[in-house]
Design an enzyme around this catalytic site. Structure first.
Site, PDB file in Angstrom:
ATOM      1  NE  ARG A 110      -4.157   1.815   0.764  1.00  0.00           N
ATOM      2  CZ  ARG A 110      -5.076   2.219  -0.092  1.00  0.00           C
ATOM      3  NH1 ARG A 110      -4.964   1.930  -1.375  1.00  0.00           N
ATOM      4  NH2 ARG A 110      -6.135   2.887   0.327  1.00  0.00           N
ATOM      5  CB  THR A 397      -9.157  -1.191  -7.926  1.00  0.00           C
ATOM      6  OG1 THR A 397      -9.090  -0.020  -7.106  1.00  0.00           O
ATOM      7  CG2 THR A 397      -8.424  -2.317  -7.233  1.00  0.00           C
ATOM      8  CD  GLU A 417      -8.838   6.644  -4.504  1.00  0.00           C
ATOM      9  OE1 GLU A 417      -9.689   6.437  -3.620  1.00  0.00           O
ATOM     10  OE2 GLU A 417      -8.954   7.500  -5.356  1.00  0.00           O
ATOM     11  CD  GLU A 434      -4.655   4.264  -3.288  1.00  0.00           C
ATOM     12  OE1 GLU A 434      -5.853   4.187  -2.970  1.00  0.00           O
ATOM     13  OE2 GLU A 434      -4.209   3.887  -4.371  1.00  0.00           O
ATOM     14  CG  ASP A 437      -8.435   5.334  -0.695  1.00  0.00           C
ATOM     15  OD1 ASP A 437      -9.443   5.859  -1.189  1.00  0.00           O
ATOM     16  OD2 ASP A 437      -8.025   4.206  -1.032  1.00  0.00           O
ATOM     17  N   GLY A 482     -13.583  -2.059  -7.217  1.00  0.00           N
ATOM     18  CA  GLY A 482     -14.905  -1.509  -6.946  1.00  0.00           C
ATOM     19  C   GLY A 482     -14.986  -0.590  -5.751  1.00  0.00           C
TER      20      GLY A 482
END
Length: 576
Positions: A110, A397, A417, A434, A437, A482
């Site tokens: 990540r 994604t 993202e 990202e 998020d 999703g």
């Protein structure tokens, strides 16, 4: 290999014949659905979101490569042919089954926030949160990418073929070009309306010579990306994290109108983390996923454990979907309050405790919708110190699954993202957005939000790469893109296969039904939409809408491998 005629045709086609391969693919908003049947193989298999990516993976497996080797080839090709969804400018989570050690590993690739980032990162000068799209476009949304270092780490531990050979297919295709698919064309057109044309290099890459967006059938080349791949093939990830590519990333992030804070130090310090898998017991299976900073494994696990003793029926039915959505409300309430990067926030170990789950399950009404759920309180004294986070991740994604001839397996979800990420292109690849998020609000009512921005922290994700074990052996690999709906897509498919005894293709082709502790979403133009009135009668607030999953699955059976690809997108399952 036993296939339907459609898949037999796809397997036989050469790369230059690609235009024939995509008769009815889907962009992120589904506009067509391809009728499919499961694919059978005996030795090895890969299922990925684009035919070229699946073929690149299969070629590696055919040459004696491992699942880790094939993952490198698949991801590099996806970066080229599906650039809106994933790539080396983004992050990923990988579950890896090591057959020789009989051990499940999970790798955290990540993205991370810059060391200079503080909780007020997404607050404007007046203390209010920045608007989402104002945050996305530009360098401020870019976190340190982790995909490349994750793949390198997996290859070090599990690779069988030389690193440099795994890039050949993507390099050749980037130089030769390929026809733009309908899905990519539609994605480019949509993104041009949301900032894809802001940066000259990005606009040039995705436009015709006259400046208009690329159209279906246009030739797409990316020689800059080919040069990048040649550099990485020769020198590994070092140029990306410490060398010339790192310098270009930092320059690109820090010199636009919405500059970020990434530095060479941030890139050089990045590390892939091997974390313990999160496994939930469900009807004789172990449902194993990624732990925090992903919320996927915990939330999917909670939903299934909440339904352990529920009567879900023998196939898709109204009562079953009602129970699934009610369990999902409870799990998403816990997700919003507790789940974040566990290196920064203490997460209750009791979230999958059977006694806690049993108490929470008592809140499920079998016939009436309960409305918005509130988080539970596992035995953890500090649980009241946090405020819930209402932010949701966006659906840019991809997911792929691989089984090799040695018994090693990969389930990997990978992302930049939002579709096309930050819109910044450097050396032929897009950079993620990202950092959006993270929660834009760092605290509420004097309590910190678990998913607030902090230096070096990894934002919460909903990615849910999953490997299901039975008696200690893998029996199913699955996952999906999703955004935060990933959790619902994966959960429903798991129930379809494990409870309703459906073929993998049947399960992932079901109309999607999702609840994230609010309205119940039903997928338009599917059998799911037919439940609008009966679910409304039970008190559900209903949205009938486009729900574009991208599920890929491989089931491991005594008779061989069964693969499936989501009919809403353009992927395939291939094997031998």
């Amino acid at each position: 290999m036993r296939q339907t005629p459609v898949f037999a045709l796809l397997a036989a086609l050469t790369l230059p014949a690609y235009a024939q391969e995509v008769a009815s693919p889907q962009p992120e908003a589904t506009y067509s659905v391809t009728e499919r049947e499961s694919v059978h193989a005996s030795d090895y298999m890969v299922a990925a979101a684009h035919p070229m990516a699946a073929e690149a993976g299969r070629a590696v497996l055919s040459a004696g490569g491992s699942a880790a080797d094939a993952a490198v080839a698949v991801q590099m090709m996806l970066n080229l042919v599906e650039p809106q969804s994933s790539g080396i400018g983004g992050g990923a989570f990988m579950l890896y089954w090591d057959a020789s050690a009989e051990r499940l590993k999970t790798y955290d690739g990540r993205e991370t926030a810059p060391y200079s980032a503080r909780p007020d990162y997404w607050l404007d000068v007046d203390g209010t949160p920045i608007k989402f799209w104002d945050a996305v476009i530009g360098g401020r949304s870019v976190g340190v990418p982790g995909v490349l270092r994750l793949l390198e780490e997996a290859h070090v531990h599990h690779g069988r073929l030389p690193w440099e050979t795994l890039f050949e297919a993507a390099i050749l295709r980037a130089e030769a070009g390929f026809p733009v698919s309908p899905r990519l064309a539609a994605s480019i057109q949509s993104a041009m309306e949301k900032g894809l044309d802001v940066f000259p290099d990005t606009k040039r890459q995705f436009s015709r010579a006259d400046g208009t967006p690329l159209q279906e059938g246009d030739r797409f080349e990316n020689r800059d990306f080919a040069r990048t791949l040649r550099l990485i093939a020769a020198h590994g990830s070092e140029p990306f994290y410490r060398g010339v590519l790192a310098g270009d990333i930092v320059a690109a992030v820090r010199t636009d109108d919405n500059p970020g804070e990434l530095t060479m130090r941030d890139l050089a310090a990045y590390d892939v983390l091997e974390r313990p898998p999160v496994c939930a017991q469900f009807r004789g299976y172990e449902i194993c996923g990624m732990g925090p900073p992903s919320s996927g494994g915990l939330t999917v696990g909670q939903i299934l454990m909440l339904l352990e003793t529920s009567n879900l029926g023998s196939g898709p039915n109204l009562d079953g979907y009602h129970l699934i959505t009610e369990a999902s409300r409870l799990a998403f309430a816990d997700r919003a309050l507790y789940m974040s990067d566990s290196d920064f926030v203490i997460i209750p170990k009791g979230l999958l405790n059977p006694d806690y789950i049993t108490d929470r399950a008592k809140l499920i009404n079998a016939t009436e919708a309960s409305g918005k759920a509130i988080a539970g309180q596992p035995p953890w004294d500090e649980s009241l110190l946090l405020a819930p986070d209402a932010s949701t991740d966006r659906p840019g994604t991809s997911h792929f699954v691989i089984v090799d001839s040695y018994g090693d397996m990969v389930s990997m979800t990978t992302t930049i993202e939002t579709g096309f990420g930050s819109r910044i292109l450097t050396n032929g690849f897009l950079l993620n957005n990202e950092l959006t998020d993270f929660s834009f609000i760092p605290e509420k009512d004097g309590k910190p939000v678990a998913n607030r921005v902090e230096a070096g922290k990894r934002p919460r994700s909903s990615m849910a790469p999953t490997i299901v074990l039975k008696d200690g052996e893998p029996v199913l690999l699955i996952g999906s893109p999703g955004g935060s709906r990933i959790i619902g897509y994966v959960t429903q498919s798991l129930i379809g296969i494990l409870v309703w005894d459906m073929d993998p293709q049947q399960a992932i082709s079901l109309g999607n039904v999702v609840n994230r502790n609010g309205a119940t979403d039903l997928e338009e133009n599917t059998e799911a939409a037919g439940m609008e009135l009966p679910l409304s009668a039970r008190g559900h607030q209903i949205n009938v809408r486009n729900l574009n999953s991208g599920l890929h699955a491989i089931q491991i059976t005594p008779d061989g491998l069964i693969g499936a690809a989501d009919p809403r997108r353009e992927g395939v399952a291939l094997g031998d």
